[in-house]
Design an enzyme around this catalytic site. Sequence first.
Site, PDB file in Angstrom:
ATOM      1  N   LYS A 125       7.305   1.039   5.065  1.00 28.88           N
ATOM      2  CA  LYS A 125       7.904  -0.292   4.841  1.00 28.88           C
ATOM      3  C   LYS A 125       9.271  -0.402   5.503  1.00 28.88           C
ATOM      4  O   LYS A 125       9.653  -1.483   5.957  1.00 28.88           O
ATOM      5  CB  LYS A 125       7.978  -0.608   3.344  1.00 28.88           C
ATOM      6  N   LYS A 207      -5.528   0.887   6.729  1.00 33.87           N
ATOM      7  CA  LYS A 207      -6.062   0.306   5.485  1.00 33.87           C
ATOM      8  C   LYS A 207      -5.965  -1.235   5.512  1.00 33.87           C
ATOM      9  O   LYS A 207      -5.070  -1.793   6.152  1.00 33.87           O
ATOM     10  CB  LYS A 207      -5.357   0.884   4.260  1.00 33.87           C
ATOM     11  N   LYS A 210      -2.735  -6.741   2.317  1.00 34.87           N
ATOM     12  CA  LYS A 210      -2.365  -8.153   2.097  1.00 34.87           C
ATOM     13  C   LYS A 210      -1.391  -8.625   3.170  1.00 34.87           C
ATOM     14  O   LYS A 210      -1.365  -9.794   3.510  1.00 34.87           O
ATOM     15  CB  LYS A 210      -1.616  -8.289   0.763  1.00 34.87           C
TER      16      LYS A 210
HETATM   17  P1  TYM Z   1      -0.757  -2.994  -4.543  1.00 34.23           P
HETATM   18  O1  TYM Z   1      -0.417  -4.345  -5.051  1.00 34.23           O
HETATM   19  O2  TYM Z   1      -0.358  -2.633  -3.157  1.00 34.23           O
HETATM   20  O3  TYM Z   1      -2.294  -2.733  -4.655  1.00 34.23           O
HETATM   21  C1  TYM Z   1      -2.989  -2.871  -5.884  1.00 34.23           C
HETATM   22  C2  TYM Z   1      -4.099  -1.843  -5.965  1.00 34.23           C
HETATM   23  O4  TYM Z   1      -5.001  -1.993  -4.864  1.00 34.23           O
HETATM   24  C3  TYM Z   1      -5.198  -0.727  -4.237  1.00 34.23           C
HETATM   25  N1  TYM Z   1      -5.428  -0.972  -2.803  1.00 34.23           N
HETATM   26  C4  TYM Z   1      -6.498  -0.530  -2.116  1.00 34.23           C
HETATM   27  N2  TYM Z   1      -7.562   0.203  -2.485  1.00 34.23           N
HETATM   28  C5  TYM Z   1      -8.491   0.469  -1.542  1.00 34.23           C
HETATM   29  N3  TYM Z   1      -8.406   0.044  -0.258  1.00 34.23           N
HETATM   30  C6  TYM Z   1      -7.345  -0.683   0.163  1.00 34.23           C
HETATM   31  N4  TYM Z   1      -7.274  -1.109   1.409  1.00 34.23           N
HETATM   32  C7  TYM Z   1      -6.331  -1.006  -0.786  1.00 34.23           C
HETATM   33  N5  TYM Z   1      -5.166  -1.714  -0.730  1.00 34.23           N
HETATM   34  C8  TYM Z   1      -4.626  -1.672  -1.961  1.00 34.23           C
HETATM   35  C9  TYM Z   1      -3.905   0.032  -4.492  1.00 34.23           C
HETATM   36  O5  TYM Z   1      -4.106   1.430  -4.384  1.00 34.23           O
HETATM   37  C10 TYM Z   1      -3.558  -0.401  -5.886  1.00 34.23           C
HETATM   38  O6  TYM Z   1      -4.246   0.390  -6.838  1.00 34.23           O
HETATM   39  N6  TYM Z   1       2.630   0.103  -6.437  1.00 34.23           N
HETATM   40  C11 TYM Z   1       1.436  -0.629  -6.772  1.00 34.23           C
HETATM   41  C12 TYM Z   1       1.586  -1.534  -7.982  1.00 34.23           C
HETATM   42  C13 TYM Z   1       2.115  -0.845  -9.187  1.00 34.23           C
HETATM   43  C14 TYM Z   1       1.407   0.080  -9.990  1.00 34.23           C
HETATM   44  C15 TYM Z   1       2.309   0.465 -11.022  1.00 34.23           C
HETATM   45  C16 TYM Z   1       0.110   0.618  -9.933  1.00 34.23           C
HETATM   46  C17 TYM Z   1       3.360  -1.003  -9.719  1.00 34.23           C
HETATM   47  N7  TYM Z   1       3.472  -0.202 -10.820  1.00 34.23           N
HETATM   48  C18 TYM Z   1       1.931   1.399 -12.010  1.00 34.23           C
HETATM   49  C19 TYM Z   1      -0.243   1.541 -10.928  1.00 34.23           C
HETATM   50  C20 TYM Z   1       0.647   1.930 -11.934  1.00 34.23           C
HETATM   51  C21 TYM Z   1       1.050  -1.489  -5.585  1.00 34.23           C
HETATM   52  O7  TYM Z   1       1.880  -1.855  -4.784  1.00 34.23           O
HETATM   53  O8  TYM Z   1      -0.217  -1.889  -5.559  1.00 34.23           O
END
Ligand code: TYM
Length: 345
Positions: A125, A207, A210
């Site tokens: 990032k 990957k 969004k």
């Molecule tokens: P975020 O918003 O980036 O993504 C949410 C969830 O989607 C999964 N993910 C994917 N899985 C498979 N293939 C992909 N291309 C893909 N893109 C995203 C992510 O692994 C995630 O599970 N940091 C986290 C949010 C968060 C969180 C937490 C998660 C904040 N606090 C505590 C668990 C526990 C995040 O940015 O997810």
Amino acid sequence: MSEQVQQTAETGQKKKRILSGIQPTGTFTLGNYIGAVRNWGPLQDEYECFYFIADLHAITVAIEPAELRRKSLEAYAQLLACGIDLEKSLVFIQSQIPTHAQLSWVLNCSTQFGELSRMTQFKDKSAKHPDNINAGLFDYPVLMAADILIYNADLVPVGADQTQHLEIARTIARRFNQRYGETFKIPEGYIPPLGAKIMSLQEPTKKMSKSDTNPNAVILILDDKDTIIRKCKRAVTDSGSEVVYAEGKDGINNLLTIYSTVTGRTIEESVKEFEGQGYGTFKVAVGEAIADHLRPVREEYARLIADKAYLKECYTRCGTEALRQSSRLLSKVYRKVGFVQSEIR
Ligand code: TYM
């Protein structure tokens, strides 16, 4: 969920806890759905579940205030539309529960600068937004550790890209426990065996994300059927013609993974189904299967997002309970680190 201390009917034992979150930075992608959110609903019967919209994390990257507010509500409605049942789980908005940020400060002091510098997401990032390498972006994993540890979560269902963040949460918890005595549970990750990393349709070694600027690279869970099929037809594949799962066929492997997860088949079953058929037929079939699978999500979302009063009632009720639950552990932490007990109410 009226009373949070749930017991399993058969054993009388306390249910294990699940926690996970998602950022409200845009409509969920098929990657978010397959890698994470889709698995959250089926866990509700066996576990006590806490799910939330990670809006505090979302401001580590520049976002307009009105856009953040809108996207947070939309993300909340999308979570419910993906099968999360508020009779069984708590679904809340992170910024409304102050204990997460409070614990995060304490955990900062049990986290090393060097550890945070090594996080790949921070490096990625920072490279992507060189004009906004803010302290929040650096500190992101500590807030995530606080999200998890403040509920004493046993299991954290996430996609493969969150493994490093989970690992640091475990390290921070162990370090705190060593210094102050047993306080936090050490959480385990729950990474799905298939679909933990869904790839971009345009660059299948990256990957699906969004924030991708090419709309053809990403399927959004609210895309209509024609759009989904069009994106699948345009998906980048190799120069071969056989639908098989093999090294060097990243595009086809990705489509096979997607097809198998949305239809509930194994990769082998999917390969067999398309034996002797070309990529063209396969891509259309993948698009149709995704669109059929997501139709109920899209319909339920349209119903929910039109009822803002209902959404407000839900996140307020769940948030109240989440605050109550997390305040207990925060008090314990404050006592352990030596803060004078507060009588301020
Ligand atoms: P975020 O918003 O980036 O993504 C949410 C969830 O989607 C999964 N993910 C994917 N899985 C498979 N293939 C992909 N291309 C893909 N893109 C995203 C992510 O692994 C995630 O599970 N940091 C986290 C949010 C968060 C969180 C937490 C998660 C904040 N606090 C505590 C668990 C526990 C995040 O940015 O997810």
